[in-house]
Scaffold this active site. Structure first.
Site, PDB file in Angstrom:
ATOM      1  N   GLY A   1      13.404  49.799   9.461  1.00 28.40           N
ATOM      2  CA  GLY A   1      13.498  48.619  10.311  1.00 28.40           C
ATOM      3  C   GLY A   1      12.687  48.662  11.597  1.00 28.40           C
ATOM      4  O   GLY A   1      12.278  47.626  12.115  1.00 28.40           O
TER       5      GLY A   1
ATOM      6  N   GLU B   1      14.649  51.797  17.912  1.00 26.74           N
ATOM      7  CA  GLU B   1      15.540  51.185  16.927  1.00 26.74           C
ATOM      8  C   GLU B   1      15.267  49.689  16.852  1.00 26.74           C
ATOM      9  O   GLU B   1      14.770  49.086  17.808  1.00 26.74           O
ATOM     10  CB  GLU B   1      17.003  51.500  17.323  1.00 26.74           C
ATOM     11  CG  GLU B   1      18.076  50.919  16.437  1.00 26.74           C
ATOM     12  CD  GLU B   1      18.022  51.325  14.976  1.00 26.74           C
ATOM     13  OE1 GLU B   1      16.952  51.161  14.352  1.00 26.74           O
ATOM     14  OE2 GLU B   1      19.046  51.762  14.433  1.00 26.74           O
ATOM     15  N   ASP B   2      15.572  49.092  15.722  1.00 30.32           N
ATOM     16  CA  ASP B   2      15.391  47.648  15.580  1.00 30.32           C
ATOM     17  C   ASP B   2      16.576  46.884  16.174  1.00 30.32           C
ATOM     18  O   ASP B   2      16.403  45.922  16.902  1.00 30.32           O
ATOM     19  CB  ASP B   2      15.162  47.251  14.106  1.00 30.32           C
ATOM     20  CG  ASP B   2      16.211  47.822  13.153  1.00 30.32           C
ATOM     21  OD1 ASP B   2      17.150  48.515  13.612  1.00 30.32           O
ATOM     22  OD2 ASP B   2      16.093  47.576  11.945  1.00 30.32           O
TER      23      ASP B   2
ATOM     24  N   ASP C   1      24.123  47.633  16.192  1.00 28.66           N
ATOM     25  CA  ASP C   1      25.219  46.813  15.686  1.00 28.66           C
ATOM     26  C   ASP C   1      26.525  47.532  16.060  1.00 28.66           C
ATOM     27  O   ASP C   1      26.971  47.431  17.201  1.00 28.66           O
ATOM     28  CB  ASP C   1      24.995  46.670  14.171  1.00 28.66           C
ATOM     29  CG  ASP C   1      25.922  45.704  13.485  1.00 28.66           C
ATOM     30  OD1 ASP C   1      26.268  44.679  14.088  1.00 28.66           O
ATOM     31  OD2 ASP C   1      26.291  45.956  12.327  1.00 28.66           O
TER      32      ASP C   1
ATOM     33  N   PHE D   1      23.409  37.560  11.356  1.00 26.18           N
ATOM     34  CA  PHE D   1      22.598  38.472  10.550  1.00 26.18           C
ATOM     35  C   PHE D   1      21.144  38.036  10.662  1.00 26.18           C
ATOM     36  O   PHE D   1      20.778  36.935  10.276  1.00 26.18           O
ATOM     37  CB  PHE D   1      23.051  38.495   9.087  1.00 26.18           C
ATOM     38  CG  PHE D   1      22.409  39.628   8.336  1.00 26.18           C
ATOM     39  CD1 PHE D   1      22.940  40.908   8.425  1.00 26.18           C
ATOM     40  CD2 PHE D   1      21.251  39.430   7.605  1.00 26.18           C
ATOM     41  CE1 PHE D   1      22.325  41.969   7.783  1.00 26.18           C
ATOM     42  CE2 PHE D   1      20.631  40.486   6.958  1.00 26.18           C
ATOM     43  CZ  PHE D   1      21.164  41.761   7.042  1.00 26.18           C
TER      44      PHE D   1
ATOM     45  N   ARG E   1      11.089  41.585   5.877  1.00 27.02           N
ATOM     46  CA  ARG E   1      10.765  42.453   7.010  1.00 27.02           C
ATOM     47  C   ARG E   1       9.501  41.978   7.728  1.00 27.02           C
ATOM     48  O   ARG E   1       9.357  42.168   8.934  1.00 27.02           O
ATOM     49  CB  ARG E   1      10.508  43.891   6.528  1.00 27.02           C
ATOM     50  CG  ARG E   1      11.741  44.638   6.093  1.00 27.02           C
ATOM     51  CD  ARG E   1      11.404  46.112   5.968  1.00 27.02           C
ATOM     52  NE  ARG E   1      12.396  46.847   5.202  1.00 27.02           N
ATOM     53  CZ  ARG E   1      13.508  47.380   5.698  1.00 27.02           C
ATOM     54  NH1 ARG E   1      13.800  47.220   6.977  1.00 27.02           N
ATOM     55  NH2 ARG E   1      14.342  48.044   4.936  1.00 27.02           N
TER      56      ARG E   1
HETATM   57  P1  IMP Z   1      24.786  50.310  13.341  1.00 29.46           P
HETATM   58  O1  IMP Z   1      24.815  51.731  12.870  1.00 29.46           O
HETATM   59  O2  IMP Z   1      26.005  49.568  12.907  1.00 29.46           O
HETATM   60  O3  IMP Z   1      24.523  50.160  14.808  1.00 29.46           O
HETATM   61  O4  IMP Z   1      23.678  49.583  12.508  1.00 29.46           O
HETATM   62  C1  IMP Z   1      22.400  49.654  12.805  1.00 29.46           C
HETATM   63  C2  IMP Z   1      21.577  49.351  11.594  1.00 29.46           C
HETATM   64  O5  IMP Z   1      22.138  48.330  10.772  1.00 29.46           O
HETATM   65  C3  IMP Z   1      20.255  48.819  12.041  1.00 29.46           C
HETATM   66  O6  IMP Z   1      19.347  49.869  12.190  1.00 29.46           O
HETATM   67  C4  IMP Z   1      19.869  47.865  10.946  1.00 29.46           C
HETATM   68  O7  IMP Z   1      19.159  48.573   9.948  1.00 29.46           O
HETATM   69  C5  IMP Z   1      21.160  47.404  10.342  1.00 29.46           C
HETATM   70  N1  IMP Z   1      21.515  46.051  10.836  1.00 29.46           N
HETATM   71  C6  IMP Z   1      22.481  45.736  11.709  1.00 29.46           C
HETATM   72  N2  IMP Z   1      22.517  44.422  11.942  1.00 29.46           N
HETATM   73  C7  IMP Z   1      21.536  43.872  11.194  1.00 29.46           C
HETATM   74  C8  IMP Z   1      21.052  42.531  11.009  1.00 29.46           C
HETATM   75  O8  IMP Z   1      21.532  41.545  11.588  1.00 29.46           O
HETATM   76  N3  IMP Z   1      19.998  42.375  10.151  1.00 29.46           N
HETATM   77  C9  IMP Z   1      19.424  43.423   9.503  1.00 29.46           C
HETATM   78  N4  IMP Z   1      19.840  44.685   9.642  1.00 29.46           N
HETATM   79  C10 IMP Z   1      20.890  44.916  10.474  1.00 29.46           C
HETATM   80 MG    MG Z   2      17.685  50.023  10.650  1.00 30.92          MG
END
Ligand code: IMP
Ligand code: MG
Length: 171
Positions: free
Chosen positions: A41, A95-96, A99, A148, A161
């Site tokens: 990402g 990071e992208d 969440d 999302f 992407r």
């Molecule tokens: P976390 O570990 O829950 O913070 O998730 C982070 C990862 O979840 C990111 O690096 C993304 O790859 C994926 N992610 C979280 N939200 C989204 C979204 O809205 N669209 C696409 N990927 C997401």
């Molecule tokens: Mg990611």
């Protein structure tokens, strides 16, 4: 058919990346930096941000996954580890999106054990309302609501992407 609506335009992203690049150059004056790109990402933001920075930048890559069928499983899996030492380096994790925060907490712990000189986090997007574990980025592009999103590296089941904007999916 899912319709993708524009949330953040390419112009807005470019402007914000210019600002973050300036901030990083101020914070790391005269220092080499290592960008740690989280595949897949973060590949777009890693490249676009790096192009705006005049410090020497080295690159490393990790691949992690926690999503399955667009649902966050809560379990972070390391698919690919780094291949060179980060000991004594000024590392910025790119990071992208943040969440729940679990991915970054996992990576912070993993990388701290490898003794970098410093470890900071830069994320293009942040969804603070979704946070489960306590982790904060040092540089954030945009805070967004609980939508999302896709594009600029972010995927929907590996698709979309390569959109040059951040979009959200209207079901
Ligand atoms: P976390 O570990 O829950 O913070 O998730 C982070 C990862 O979840 C990111 O690096 C993304 O790859 C994926 N992610 C979280 N939200 C989204 C979204 O809205 N669209 C696409 N990927 C997401
Ligand atoms: Mg990611």
């Amino acid at each position: 058919m899912k319709e993708i609506k524009v949330l953040i335009t390419e112009e807005e992203i470019n402007k914000r990346l210019d600002e973050i690049a300036e901030e990083i150059m101020r914070d790391y004056k005269g220092k080499d930096i290592m960008f740690l790109c989280i595949l897949k990402g973060s590949m777009f933001v890693t490249v676009e941000l790096a192009k705006r920075i005049r410090n020497n930048i080295q690159f490393e890559f990790v691949e992690v996954s926690s999503y399955q069928n667009n649902k966050n499983t809560g379990i972070v899996k390391l698919n690919k580890d780094i291949t060179q030492s980060i000991e004594g380096k000024e590392v910025i994790i790119i990071e992208d999106i943040i969440d729940t925060g679990r991915t970054l907490l996992f990576l912070k712990e993993l990388l701290t054990e490898k003794n970098p000189k410093s470890l900071k986090i830069c994320s293009l997007l942040d969804k603070p309302s979704k946070r489960i574990v306590n982790v904060k980025a040092d540089y954030v592009g945009f805070e967004i609501d609980d939508k999302f999103v896709v594009g600029y590296g972010l995927d929907d089941e590996q698709n979309n992407r390569n959109l040059n904007f951040i979009g959200y999916i209207e079901e």
